[in-house]
Scaffold this motif. Sequence first.
Motif, mmCIF file in Angstrom:
data_model
loop_
_atom_site.group_PDB
_atom_site.id
_atom_site.type_symbol
_atom_site.label_atom_id
_atom_site.label_comp_id
_atom_site.label_asym_id
_atom_site.label_seq_id
_atom_site.Cartn_x
_atom_site.Cartn_y
_atom_site.Cartn_z
ATOM 1 N N TRP A 48 0.817 -1.210 0.000
ATOM 2 C CA TRP A 48 0.000 0.000 0.000
ATOM 3 C C TRP A 48 0.851 1.259 0.000
ATOM 4 O O TRP A 48 0.442 2.304 -0.504
ATOM 5 C CB TRP A 48 -0.972 -0.007 1.171
ATOM 6 N N LYS A 49 2.059 1.181 0.543
ATOM 7 C CA LYS A 49 2.949 2.347 0.533
ATOM 8 C C LYS A 49 3.383 2.680 -0.893
ATOM 9 O O LYS A 49 3.441 3.849 -1.278
ATOM 10 C CB LYS A 49 4.175 2.081 1.387
ATOM 11 N N LEU A 50 3.674 1.660 -1.662
ATOM 12 C CA LEU A 50 4.073 1.881 -3.047
ATOM 13 C C LEU A 50 2.920 2.461 -3.854
ATOM 14 O O LEU A 50 3.100 3.402 -4.631
ATOM 15 C CB LEU A 50 4.557 0.574 -3.673
ATOM 16 N N ILE A 51 1.732 1.899 -3.672
ATOM 17 C CA ILE A 51 0.562 2.394 -4.402
ATOM 18 C C ILE A 51 0.285 3.841 -4.021
ATOM 19 O O ILE A 51 0.023 4.686 -4.889
ATOM 20 C CB ILE A 51 -0.655 1.501 -4.122
ATOM 21 N N SER A 87 7.017 -2.560 -8.382
ATOM 22 C CA SER A 87 6.816 -3.216 -7.090
ATOM 23 C C SER A 87 7.499 -4.577 -7.071
ATOM 24 O O SER A 87 8.060 -4.983 -6.054
ATOM 25 C CB SER A 87 5.329 -3.346 -6.775
ATOM 26 N N MET A 88 7.478 -5.297 -8.191
ATOM 27 C CA MET A 88 8.155 -6.589 -8.263
ATOM 28 C C MET A 88 9.664 -6.415 -8.096
ATOM 29 O O MET A 88 10.313 -7.169 -7.389
ATOM 30 C CB MET A 88 7.846 -7.268 -9.596
ATOM 31 N N TRP A 89 10.219 -5.409 -8.735
ATOM 32 C CA TRP A 89 11.654 -5.151 -8.646
ATOM 33 C C TRP A 89 12.056 -4.824 -7.205
ATOM 34 O O TRP A 89 13.020 -5.384 -6.680
ATOM 35 C CB TRP A 89 12.028 -4.014 -9.590
ATOM 36 N N PHE A 90 11.292 -3.919 -6.546
ATOM 37 C CA PHE A 90 11.607 -3.565 -5.161
ATOM 38 C C PHE A 90 11.440 -4.765 -4.240
ATOM 39 O O PHE A 90 12.229 -4.973 -3.328
ATOM 40 C CB PHE A 90 10.724 -2.409 -4.673
ATOM 41 N N MET A 91 10.428 -5.584 -4.472
ATOM 42 C CA MET A 91 10.201 -6.749 -3.639
ATOM 43 C C MET A 91 11.351 -7.748 -3.786
ATOM 44 O O MET A 91 11.839 -8.300 -2.799
ATOM 45 C CB MET A 91 8.879 -7.428 -4.015
ATOM 46 N N MET A 92 11.805 -7.976 -5.006
ATOM 47 C CA MET A 92 12.908 -8.915 -5.218
ATOM 48 C C MET A 92 14.188 -8.407 -4.564
ATOM 49 O O MET A 92 14.932 -9.181 -3.967
ATOM 50 C CB MET A 92 13.125 -9.159 -6.712
ATOM 51 N N GLY A 145 18.063 -9.140 -0.279
ATOM 52 C CA GLY A 145 18.890 -8.563 0.772
ATOM 53 C C GLY A 145 18.651 -9.199 2.126
ATOM 54 O O GLY A 145 19.586 -9.548 2.839
ATOM 55 N N SER A 146 17.405 -9.389 2.501
ATOM 56 C CA SER A 146 17.129 -9.965 3.812
ATOM 57 C C SER A 146 17.453 -11.444 3.859
ATOM 58 O O SER A 146 17.915 -11.953 4.863
ATOM 59 C CB SER A 146 15.669 -9.737 4.196
ATOM 60 N N SER A 147 17.240 -12.171 2.767
ATOM 61 C CA SER A 147 17.522 -13.604 2.797
ATOM 62 C C SER A 147 19.017 -13.872 2.837
ATOM 63 O O SER A 147 19.458 -14.810 3.483
ATOM 64 C CB SER A 147 16.898 -14.312 1.594
ATOM 65 N N SER A 148 19.800 -13.052 2.172
ATOM 66 C CA SER A 148 21.241 -13.293 2.193
ATOM 67 C C SER A 148 21.810 -13.036 3.578
ATOM 68 O O SER A 148 22.700 -13.743 4.025
ATOM 69 C CB SER A 148 21.952 -12.435 1.148
#
Length: 83
Positions: free
Chosen positions: A3-6, A39-44, A49-52
């Motif tokens: 919702w922040k992106l939208i 949004s897909m790019w920012f999510m990926m 970053g968090s998973s690594s």
Amino acid sequence: MNWKLIGGVAAVAVAMVLFAPGPMAALAPLLVVAVCPLSMWFMMRHMHGSSSQTTDAADRTEIARLRSEVAELRQQHSDRTTT
């Protein structure tokens, strides 16, 4: 979708229409269409970053556990061979 992106995209689109009512306002529909890929790019990027970071910490913990297990097995082996 986030919702922040939208909300951010909607705010930019409204600002473009209000403050640049000309050629820039024509880009507002393009901005609305670009919400999904952006949004897909920012999510990926966020997930990568968090998973690594989490994976690095988990890997270090696993390596430490395995090293202590190897040391314990070596000690057991040396105890058996000396008796």
